[in-house]
Design a protein around this motif. Structure first.
Motif, mmCIF file in Angstrom:
data_model
loop_
_atom_site.group_PDB
_atom_site.id
_atom_site.type_symbol
_atom_site.label_atom_id
_atom_site.label_comp_id
_atom_site.label_asym_id
_atom_site.label_seq_id
_atom_site.Cartn_x
_atom_site.Cartn_y
_atom_site.Cartn_z
ATOM 1 N N MET A 1 0.840 -1.204 0.000
ATOM 2 C CA MET A 1 0.000 0.000 0.000
ATOM 3 C C MET A 1 0.865 1.240 0.000
ATOM 4 N N ASP A 2 0.367 2.285 -0.599
ATOM 5 C CA ASP A 2 1.139 3.531 -0.718
ATOM 6 C C ASP A 2 0.173 4.713 -0.545
ATOM 7 N N ILE A 3 0.582 5.683 0.281
ATOM 8 C CA ILE A 3 -0.294 6.845 0.507
ATOM 9 C C ILE A 3 -0.316 7.686 -0.781
ATOM 10 N N ASP A 4 -1.475 8.104 -1.175
ATOM 11 C CA ASP A 4 -1.599 8.861 -2.435
ATOM 12 C C ASP A 4 -1.151 10.309 -2.239
ATOM 13 N N HIS A 5 -0.466 10.787 -3.247
ATOM 14 C CA HIS A 5 0.000 12.186 -3.284
ATOM 15 C C HIS A 5 0.659 12.632 -1.988
ATOM 16 N N PHE A 6 1.419 11.795 -1.489
ATOM 17 C CA PHE A 6 2.051 12.105 -0.202
ATOM 18 C C PHE A 6 3.052 13.240 -0.334
ATOM 19 N N LYS A 7 3.685 13.332 -1.496
ATOM 20 C CA LYS A 7 4.672 14.382 -1.731
ATOM 21 C C LYS A 7 4.022 15.751 -1.567
ATOM 22 N N GLN A 8 2.819 15.853 -2.112
ATOM 23 C CA GLN A 8 2.081 17.133 -2.015
ATOM 24 C C GLN A 8 1.809 17.483 -0.565
ATOM 25 N N CYS A 9 1.427 16.455 0.186
ATOM 26 C CA CYS A 9 1.125 16.656 1.614
ATOM 27 C C CYS A 9 2.357 17.186 2.337
ATOM 28 N N ASN A 10 3.483 16.552 2.035
ATOM 29 C CA ASN A 10 4.764 16.984 2.626
ATOM 30 C C ASN A 10 5.070 18.408 2.246
ATOM 31 N N ASP A 11 4.920 18.679 0.944
ATOM 32 C CA ASP A 11 5.265 20.016 0.439
ATOM 33 C C ASP A 11 4.359 21.079 1.042
ATOM 34 N N GLY B 1 4.452 20.317 5.393
ATOM 35 C CA GLY B 1 5.758 20.081 6.024
ATOM 36 C C GLY B 1 5.935 18.620 6.417
ATOM 37 N N HIS B 2 7.210 18.259 6.685
ATOM 38 C CA HIS B 2 7.533 16.865 6.968
ATOM 39 C C HIS B 2 6.942 16.338 8.267
ATOM 40 N N LEU B 3 6.813 17.243 9.250
ATOM 41 C CA LEU B 3 6.276 16.778 10.542
ATOM 42 C C LEU B 3 4.841 16.297 10.388
ATOM 43 N N VAL B 4 4.074 17.053 9.598
ATOM 44 C CA VAL B 4 2.689 16.647 9.337
ATOM 45 C C VAL B 4 2.707 15.360 8.509
ATOM 46 N N GLY B 5 3.624 15.310 7.531
ATOM 47 C CA GLY B 5 3.773 14.097 6.712
ATOM 48 C C GLY B 5 3.989 12.883 7.611
ATOM 49 N N ASP B 6 4.856 13.040 8.628
ATOM 50 C CA ASP B 6 5.128 11.943 9.569
ATOM 51 C C ASP B 6 3.857 11.524 10.303
ATOM 52 N N LYS B 7 3.071 12.535 10.674
ATOM 53 C CA LYS B 7 1.819 12.242 11.408
ATOM 54 C C LYS B 7 0.876 11.444 10.523
ATOM 55 N N VAL B 8 0.861 11.783 9.232
ATOM 56 C CA VAL B 8 0.003 11.064 8.288
ATOM 57 C C VAL B 8 0.440 9.601 8.198
ATOM 58 N N ILE B 9 1.773 9.402 8.105
ATOM 59 C CA ILE B 9 2.304 8.025 8.032
ATOM 60 C C ILE B 9 1.888 7.245 9.286
ATOM 61 N N GLN B 10 2.038 7.903 10.468
ATOM 62 C CA GLN B 10 1.679 7.232 11.739
ATOM 63 C C GLN B 10 0.188 6.888 11.765
ATOM 64 N N GLY C 1 -5.913 5.769 -11.205
ATOM 65 C CA GLY C 1 -6.525 6.933 -10.555
ATOM 66 C C GLY C 1 -6.437 6.955 -9.048
ATOM 67 N N ARG C 2 -5.718 5.992 -8.444
ATOM 68 C CA ARG C 2 -5.467 5.963 -6.991
ATOM 69 C C ARG C 2 -6.730 5.654 -6.186
ATOM 70 N N ASP C 3 -6.572 5.589 -4.835
ATOM 71 C CA ASP C 3 -7.649 5.274 -3.890
ATOM 72 C C ASP C 3 -8.406 4.018 -4.336
ATOM 73 N N CYS D 1 4.519 -4.197 7.825
ATOM 74 C CA CYS D 1 5.878 -3.672 7.772
ATOM 75 C C CYS D 1 5.883 -2.320 7.046
ATOM 76 N N ARG D 2 6.685 -1.385 7.548
ATOM 77 C CA ARG D 2 6.843 -0.134 6.794
ATOM 78 C C ARG D 2 7.892 -0.433 5.729
ATOM 79 N N TRP D 3 7.425 -0.458 4.493
ATOM 80 C CA TRP D 3 8.254 -0.945 3.389
ATOM 81 C C TRP D 3 9.179 0.131 2.854
HETATM 82 N N1 LIG Z 1 7.205 13.239 6.012
HETATM 83 C C1 LIG Z 1 7.845 12.188 5.520
HETATM 84 N N2 LIG Z 1 7.999 12.091 4.210
HETATM 85 C C2 LIG Z 1 8.594 11.026 3.661
HETATM 86 C C3 LIG Z 1 9.092 10.007 4.501
HETATM 87 N N3 LIG Z 1 9.654 9.044 3.719
HETATM 88 C C4 LIG Z 1 9.504 9.467 2.401
HETATM 89 N N4 LIG Z 1 8.862 10.664 2.403
HETATM 90 C C5 LIG Z 1 8.484 11.464 1.249
HETATM 91 O O1 LIG Z 1 7.362 10.883 0.622
HETATM 92 C C6 LIG Z 1 7.314 11.340 -0.697
HETATM 93 C C7 LIG Z 1 6.892 10.247 -1.624
HETATM 94 O O2 LIG Z 1 6.584 10.809 -2.868
HETATM 95 P P1 LIG Z 1 6.361 9.990 -4.197
HETATM 96 O O3 LIG Z 1 7.140 8.704 -4.113
HETATM 97 O O4 LIG Z 1 6.601 10.876 -5.351
HETATM 98 O O5 LIG Z 1 4.856 9.611 -4.225
HETATM 99 P P2 LIG Z 1 3.525 10.400 -3.942
HETATM 100 O O6 LIG Z 1 3.732 11.872 -3.829
HETATM 101 O O7 LIG Z 1 2.870 9.781 -2.735
HETATM 102 O O8 LIG Z 1 2.709 10.095 -5.226
HETATM 103 P P3 LIG Z 1 1.997 8.787 -5.547
HETATM 104 O O9 LIG Z 1 2.595 7.681 -4.746
HETATM 105 O O10 LIG Z 1 2.212 8.598 -6.981
HETATM 106 O O11 LIG Z 1 0.582 8.974 -5.144
HETATM 107 C C8 LIG Z 1 8.685 11.894 -1.025
HETATM 108 O O12 LIG Z 1 8.589 13.319 -1.117
HETATM 109 C C9 LIG Z 1 9.533 11.530 0.190
HETATM 110 O O13 LIG Z 1 10.495 12.528 0.494
HETATM 111 C C10 LIG Z 1 8.933 10.147 5.899
HETATM 112 O O14 LIG Z 1 9.365 9.314 6.715
HETATM 113 N N5 LIG Z 1 8.291 11.256 6.354
#
Ligand SMILES: Nc1nc2c(ncn2[C@@H]2O[C@H](COP(=O)(O)OP(=O)(O)OP(=O)(O)O)[C@@H](O)[C@H]2O)c(=O)[nH]1
Length: 494
Positions: free
Chosen positions: A374-384, A387-396, A487-489, A413-415
């Motif tokens: 499984m992979d979180i969708d558009h996670f990069k956008q969320c981070n951007d 910020g990374h701290l919120v990104g971490d909270k999303v992962i948790q 198309g994700r989700d 497992c966190r892959w």
């Molecule tokens: N906050 C946070 N970000 C992480 C961590 N590990 C990886 N990332 C970020 O997660 C992002 C993954 O982005 P992509 O692989 O492009 O995928 P995506 O944006 O989720 O797009 P899709 O998977 O195609 O939906 C990258 O920007 C990584 O830097 C982490 O432990 N914490």
């Protein structure tokens, strides 16, 4: 979370073995170091104490015993020598002999007086002219050259020295063993006219020797210049023996029977003996004061055993504490090495271990496992955006939902960064699709609330089912890619 990490970091026999081996090696080295260290300290201590005790015995105790015995002897033996000397030079005695030994009563009275006044055991005079043996009760007998018991008299008669000390049975006293001081009596021209002297029972000397033997646990005896043991305390078994024929001591006899005396050490019957020899000129005997080293070392040997026992206990305690501490840190290290810090899920290393246990089991039971990637969708956008701290909270947040949806026996497992891999036992492709769909729904339906803002999260999943690790991963990855592409989700299966 606690439970999850326990499950995900389940100890693996294959990986734990090297750590256990290291621990065993450390414990063995430590126990060797401690036991050798303690044993060396205890033994060095023992030998230093032994040397000190030996030194003190040789330099102080035995010579002191000799000194004490010598001064006691002076009281008990030397005094009779003086009395005998006085008798030999007494004018009454000499005049009485020179004038023809008339009136025996005067001589017996004289001898009686000597005995009374000086508390001697016996007093005697043997006349050379008449061969009569006078003592306090009259004439005891006539001495004769042919009588073995009278040998002493003829020896004294021909002696160069003024007197001798002789130990013989006393005829006048029921043959009690007696120390005689036989003094040569000379007339005014220096001509030999008889032998006079006193005798004392050896009991007094024996009591003295016994007292020293018992009080100081040492053997004390007198040896004549020929090496014959002439007097001992009781129970020594040495009386009358020739020291030259005794084991150990025999070889040193020549050096011992020297007037300067000294300290000696010899081995006999498996034990070491320390010996002080002192020449007693008045007796022309050697005083031997001897101590068995075994008896003297009993005390420090007991201390040695106590030290070794204590060292053993301390070693055991140290080893036990070390083992417990190592086990604790080993456990912590194992958890740290197999757990993802952010989510508490198993990491890739732990996954390898867990899948290695699960797949053979699946093979045996012919029940396939399902891999859900499984992979979180558009996670990069969320981070951007947040910020990374919120990104971490999303992962948790996603990790918590996944974990709570699955059974404890499933691998979660966190892959990768925002990728999760699940392996589910006894699970077909269809069941895998179902479970993955359930998780997608759960994530979608549980937006993350952050400082008044609501984060809607979706995930995509790829599902594969089978028995082979590599194939499962490739297929699940391809299915995930397809889900993303579509198309994700959503969930796709290989
Ligand atoms: N906050 C946070 N970000 C992480 C961590 N590990 C990886 N990332 C970020 O997660 C992002 C993954 O982005 P992509 O692989 O492009 O995928 P995506 O944006 O989720 O797009 P899709 O998977 O195609 O939906 C990258 O920007 C990584 O830097 C982490 O432990 N914490």
């Amino acid at each position: 979370m606690e439970k999850e990490s326990e499950m995900n970091t389940a100890p693996d026999a294959g990986k734990a073995r090297p750590l256990a081996g290291d621990k065993r090696k450390l414990i063995v080295i430590l126990s060797l170091l401690l036991s050798v260290g303690f044993a060396v300290i205890a033994l060095v201590n023992y030998h230093v104490s032994k040397a000190a005790i030996r030194e003190s015995i040789v330099a102080n105790e035995l010579p002191l015993t000799s000194d004490n015995i010598y001064s006691e002897l002076q009281k008990d033996l030397i005094r009779p020598v003086f009395i005998s000397s006085m008798m030999a030079s007494d004018t009454f005695l000499r005049d009485w002999v020179i004038s023809g030994e008339k009136d025996v009563g005067r001589m017996t009275k004289y001898l009686h007086e000597v005995m009374e006044r000086y508390h001697t055991f016996t007093g005697f005079f043997v006349s050379d002219r008449t061969s009569a043996y006078y003592h306090a009760d009259g004439v005891l007998k006539t001495v004769s050259r042919d009588e073995p018991r009278d040998k002493w008299y003829y020896r004294v008669r021909g002696m160069d020295t003024p007197y001798e000390i002789n130990v013989d049975p006393d005829l006048a006293n029921k043959d009690a063993l007696t120390i005689f001081i036989n003094y040569r009596v000379l007339d005014y021209q220096g001509k030999f006219i008889g032998a006079a002297g006193v005798g004392l029972t050896v009991d007094a000397v024996n009591i003295l020797l016994n007292k020293y033997q018992q009080r100081y646990a040492r053997t004390i005896y007198f040896v004549d210049p020929q090496g014959k043991v002439v007097m001992t305390g009781s129970s020594s078994g040495l009386q009358g023996k020739d020291i030259r024929s005794l084991p150990g001591i025999g070889a040193l006899a020549g050096r011992m029977l020297q007037k300067e005396g000294g300290s000696f050490q010899y081995e006999a019957e498996g034990s070491s003996h320390l010996l002080n020899v002192r020449y007693i000129p008045e007796l022309n005997w050697y005083l031997f004061a001897e101590k068995n080293e075994d008896a003297m070392l009993a005390g420090i040997r007991h201390t040695l055993y106590t030290n070794l026992a204590l060292a053993f206990i301390v070693t055991l305690i140290v080893l036990l504490l070390t083992s417990l501490t190592i086990s604790r840190y080993q456990g912590r290290l194992e958890v740290m090495a197999t757990t993802d810090k952010l989510t508490g899920l198993a990491n890739r290393q732990a996954f390898e271990i867990l899948i290695g246990q699960m797949l053979p089991e699946a093979e045996r039971s012919k029940k396939p496992v399902a891999a859900l990637l499984m992979d979180i969708d558009h996670f990069k956008q969320c981070n951007d955006r947040y910020g990374h701290l919120v990104g971490d909270k999303v992962i948790q947040h996603v990790a918590t939902i996944i974990r709570s949806t699955l059974r404890q026996s499933d691998i979660v497992c966190r892959w990768g960064g925002e990728e999760f891999l699940m392996v589910i036992k006894d699970c077909s492709r269809e069941q895998g699709l179902q479970i993955a769909g359930k998780i997608c729904d759960a994530v979608r339906n549980a937006p993350l609330q952050l400082d008044g803002e609501t984060l809607n999260i979706t995930i995509s999943a790829g599902v594969a089912s089978g028995f082979e690790e590599e194939r499962l991963l490739v297929e699940a990855d391809a299915a995930l890619y397809a889900a993303k592409e579509s198309g994700r989700d959503q969930v796709k299966a290989a």
